[in-house]
Enzyme design. Sequence first.
Site, mmCIF file in Angstrom:
data_model
loop_
_atom_site.group_PDB
_atom_site.id
_atom_site.type_symbol
_atom_site.label_atom_id
_atom_site.label_comp_id
_atom_site.label_asym_id
_atom_site.label_seq_id
_atom_site.Cartn_x
_atom_site.Cartn_y
_atom_site.Cartn_z
ATOM 1 N N ASN A 167 -44.367 25.468 17.841
ATOM 2 C CA ASN A 167 -43.117 25.448 18.589
ATOM 3 C C ASN A 167 -43.250 24.356 19.655
ATOM 4 O O ASN A 167 -43.836 24.570 20.705
ATOM 5 C CB ASN A 167 -42.964 26.849 19.206
ATOM 6 N N ARG A 170 -40.559 24.865 14.477
ATOM 7 C CA ARG A 170 -39.246 25.127 15.073
ATOM 8 C C ARG A 170 -38.521 23.798 15.269
ATOM 9 O O ARG A 170 -39.049 22.878 15.890
ATOM 10 C CB ARG A 170 -39.401 25.823 16.416
ATOM 11 N N GLU A 226 -40.824 33.678 19.999
ATOM 12 C CA GLU A 226 -40.217 32.862 18.946
ATOM 13 C C GLU A 226 -41.186 32.663 17.798
ATOM 14 O O GLU A 226 -40.791 32.594 16.636
ATOM 15 C CB GLU A 226 -39.792 31.509 19.527
ATOM 16 N N LYS A 277 -46.280 25.371 21.925
ATOM 17 C CA LYS A 277 -46.718 26.762 21.808
ATOM 18 C C LYS A 277 -47.070 26.975 20.351
ATOM 19 O O LYS A 277 -46.270 26.658 19.466
ATOM 20 C CB LYS A 277 -45.591 27.717 22.209
ATOM 21 N N HIS A 311 -31.051 28.206 20.438
ATOM 22 C CA HIS A 311 -31.934 29.333 20.779
ATOM 23 C C HIS A 311 -31.818 30.461 19.757
ATOM 24 O O HIS A 311 -32.067 31.628 20.082
ATOM 25 C CB HIS A 311 -31.603 29.899 22.180
ATOM 26 N N ASP A 334 -37.955 24.757 39.095
ATOM 27 C CA ASP A 334 -38.802 25.953 39.134
ATOM 28 C C ASP A 334 -38.076 27.061 39.896
ATOM 29 O O ASP A 334 -37.910 26.978 41.122
ATOM 30 C CB ASP A 334 -40.139 25.611 39.806
ATOM 31 N N MET A 335 -37.646 28.074 39.167
ATOM 32 C CA MET A 335 -36.857 29.151 39.786
ATOM 33 C C MET A 335 -37.644 29.871 40.883
ATOM 34 O O MET A 335 -37.065 30.360 41.848
ATOM 35 C CB MET A 335 -36.396 30.125 38.696
ATOM 36 N N HIS A 352 -30.866 34.128 27.045
ATOM 37 C CA HIS A 352 -32.139 33.401 27.014
ATOM 38 C C HIS A 352 -32.138 32.468 28.221
ATOM 39 O O HIS A 352 -31.406 31.482 28.239
ATOM 40 C CB HIS A 352 -32.294 32.619 25.715
ATOM 41 N N ARG A 387 -30.271 20.560 32.981
ATOM 42 C CA ARG A 387 -28.994 20.230 32.322
ATOM 43 C C ARG A 387 -27.820 20.858 33.069
ATOM 44 O O ARG A 387 -27.936 21.950 33.612
ATOM 45 C CB ARG A 387 -29.009 20.734 30.878
ATOM 46 N N ASN A 420 -39.083 37.027 34.100
ATOM 47 C CA ASN A 420 -39.874 37.121 35.333
ATOM 48 C C ASN A 420 -39.086 37.311 36.616
ATOM 49 O O ASN A 420 -39.656 37.738 37.618
ATOM 50 C CB ASN A 420 -40.727 35.857 35.484
HETATM 51 P P1 ADP Z 1 -38.922 26.740 28.240
HETATM 52 O O1 ADP Z 1 -37.441 26.794 28.011
HETATM 53 O O2 ADP Z 1 -39.397 25.377 28.594
HETATM 54 O O3 ADP Z 1 -39.736 27.451 27.220
HETATM 55 P P2 ADP Z 1 -39.646 28.948 29.945
HETATM 56 O O4 ADP Z 1 -39.019 29.998 29.094
HETATM 57 O O5 ADP Z 1 -41.115 28.915 30.044
HETATM 58 O O6 ADP Z 1 -39.079 27.513 29.614
HETATM 59 O O7 ADP Z 1 -39.040 29.113 31.420
HETATM 60 C C1 ADP Z 1 -39.350 28.221 32.447
HETATM 61 C C2 ADP Z 1 -38.647 28.707 33.687
HETATM 62 O O8 ADP Z 1 -39.116 30.021 34.013
HETATM 63 C C3 ADP Z 1 -38.921 27.839 34.904
HETATM 64 O O9 ADP Z 1 -37.700 27.583 35.580
HETATM 65 C C4 ADP Z 1 -39.786 28.727 35.779
HETATM 66 O O10 ADP Z 1 -39.561 28.460 37.124
HETATM 67 C C5 ADP Z 1 -39.277 30.106 35.419
HETATM 68 N N1 ADP Z 1 -40.223 31.153 35.809
HETATM 69 C C6 ADP Z 1 -41.468 31.367 35.353
HETATM 70 N N2 ADP Z 1 -42.043 32.391 36.032
HETATM 71 C C7 ADP Z 1 -41.141 32.831 36.946
HETATM 72 C C8 ADP Z 1 -41.133 33.841 37.942
HETATM 73 N N3 ADP Z 1 -42.169 34.651 38.143
HETATM 74 N N4 ADP Z 1 -40.013 33.996 38.689
HETATM 75 C C9 ADP Z 1 -38.948 33.195 38.512
HETATM 76 N N5 ADP Z 1 -38.896 32.226 37.586
HETATM 77 C C10 ADP Z 1 -39.981 32.034 36.796
#
Ligand code: ADP
Length: 589
Positions: free
Chosen positions: A7, A83, A379, A14, A172, A273-274, A200, A233, A325
């Site tokens: 993936n 994928r 996935e 991954k 997705h 980064d959330m 998602h 985006r 998360n």
């Molecule tokens: P991708 O679409 O690249 O696979 P992911 O599903 O890994 O992405 O998601 C990445 C997002 O998840 C990032 O914005 C990251 O900040 C957020 N994220 C990861 N851990 C946490 C957490 N504990 N709290 C809030 N956001 C999180």
Amino acid sequence: MRVLALNCGSSSVKCALLDSERRTRLLDVRVENIGRQDCRLEVDGERREAADILDLGGAVAGVLEHVRSRAAELGAPQAIAHRIVHGGAQFHQPTVLNDDVLAQIESLNSLAPLHNPPAIEAVRLAVAAYADVPHVAIFDTAWHGTLPRRAREYALPADLRERFGIRRFGFHGVSHAHVVSSVAARMHASPQELRIISCHLGNGASVAAVEYGRSVETSMGMTPLEGLVMGTRVGDIDPGVLLLLLESGMTTRELDELLNRRSGLTGLTGTNDMRRIEQGAAEGDEECRLALALYTHRIRKYIGAYAAVMGGVDAIAFTGGVGENSATVRHRCMQRLEFLGAMLDEDRNRDARATLRTPCIEISPQHSRVRSFVVCADEELEMAIETADALAAAAHGRPDARIPIAVSARHAHLSQATVEALFGAGYKLTPRTALSQPGQYAAEETVTLIGPRGRIENVRTMGPPREHDQVEISRSDEFTLGVDAPVRISGDLSNTPGITLEGPAGRVTLQSGLICARRHIHMNPQDAARLGVKDCDEVAVRIDSEGRDLIFADVSVRVAPGFSLEMHLDTDEANAAGLSSGDYGELVR
Ligand code: ADP
């Protein structure tokens, strides 16, 4: 079957080796932040040295090396699943990869510039490393093949949509499919009994409305740019803003860069980064507060809309890095949804930790009519199951039996003599839109049908002119006109009744040629061989539609070189099964 699922994203790989029957992971290798200082390699959750990984090629090579080094202990992969984000209009199922398929996927690169190119690079590397096992492409768009026409089309003129292949696809799909099966299992129900809204929320983010097992709406469209606010985006935006930016001198390349990489959370706050955004918002940073509010408001808006689309909802689920998360994001998305019967248990929400072992955690209280869940995205498992199923089907000689459907409204094929009688001496029909069968077109000109009981105006003519006049109407039209047309295959006009036609230059009363078209499938000899049918066979086609499932029997097979695979139904037949052009049926053997 031991399936290696690869993936690949623009900055991550991954990879998992899975046993598709037992649904277990034998090995898990991940590389994140490729090309950056903080590049991470993890094998079964343990951090490893990643200094020598410089680019995607290096990451895939490193991952495959780990798999190879464990082959004696775990067994070598028997198939590899890849994928692929965009499968365009041509790929509706998992597809075994070969040079031809890869070239077709490559032609879709411009539709998913962040995603398809790295996946193709990974396919090439994996094929070189494992040349003797089947490689199967799993398309993110394929799962949304069930979108009804109203959710698939944009409100643009038909000729433009056709010329550029403009339509909504949705993405997705692999993740949403996993959410649906996990939630259904957790609710001890079948997906066919549930209306699920799947959110998602990763770096890319989309919502899907899944009504009784079928995707009926989703927030991403022709490309993965539409819909939610994402990591980089923009999501939904008034197209007028894009016109304004173009007019201000921005180039299309700059606009692409802006919308795909410099907008969304990054555009609002400088980071995608959330965790940092939540922290900033908690500390009173205005930009972070706005970003969080905009992000969750958009999701809540979609949840409400999708409940309306499905006439209700039974479960709402969150997955992806943010969805799994962030209790804060889930809390804000679920706020004020009580009117829908959706409540959140704040303690459960705060404590929810979905893992591969416990993939689906409930976050709604017991008395909530709509149940809510956090689902651990997997996935790779979904890819492995789909790959094993596709290879098993191919081994048992079960071909892809999907038949695209075209719905024909009443129309008239005219001879040149009749064209001239209706439109004037020397008149030539004007092509309006090309039909899927080569050389055929719907013409600009329309005629009026006049029967003993009534008239039908604006009946489309078809070109090029034929030797014999043939007018095709539906059973409902027969009642309007007061005529009795036999069910016939095109061209079989002996002992058929006539009808009067009226055009701007005069009237013509045909002595024969009025039919109710027999339902039929056009196909070329290769399709016929693949589907195990021959010219003039009578087959049945099963329709799986929204509440109007139907099996059409008495379907004639018409085989000729140059025919495109397509089943033709009239409007009565299509309405009986709730079908539109572009939907699919399945050949029943
Ligand atoms: P991708 O679409 O690249 O696979 P992911 O599903 O890994 O992405 O998601 C990445 C997002 O998840 C990032 O914005 C990251 O900040 C957020 N994220 C990861 N851990 C946490 C957490 N504990 N709290 C809030 N956001 C999180």
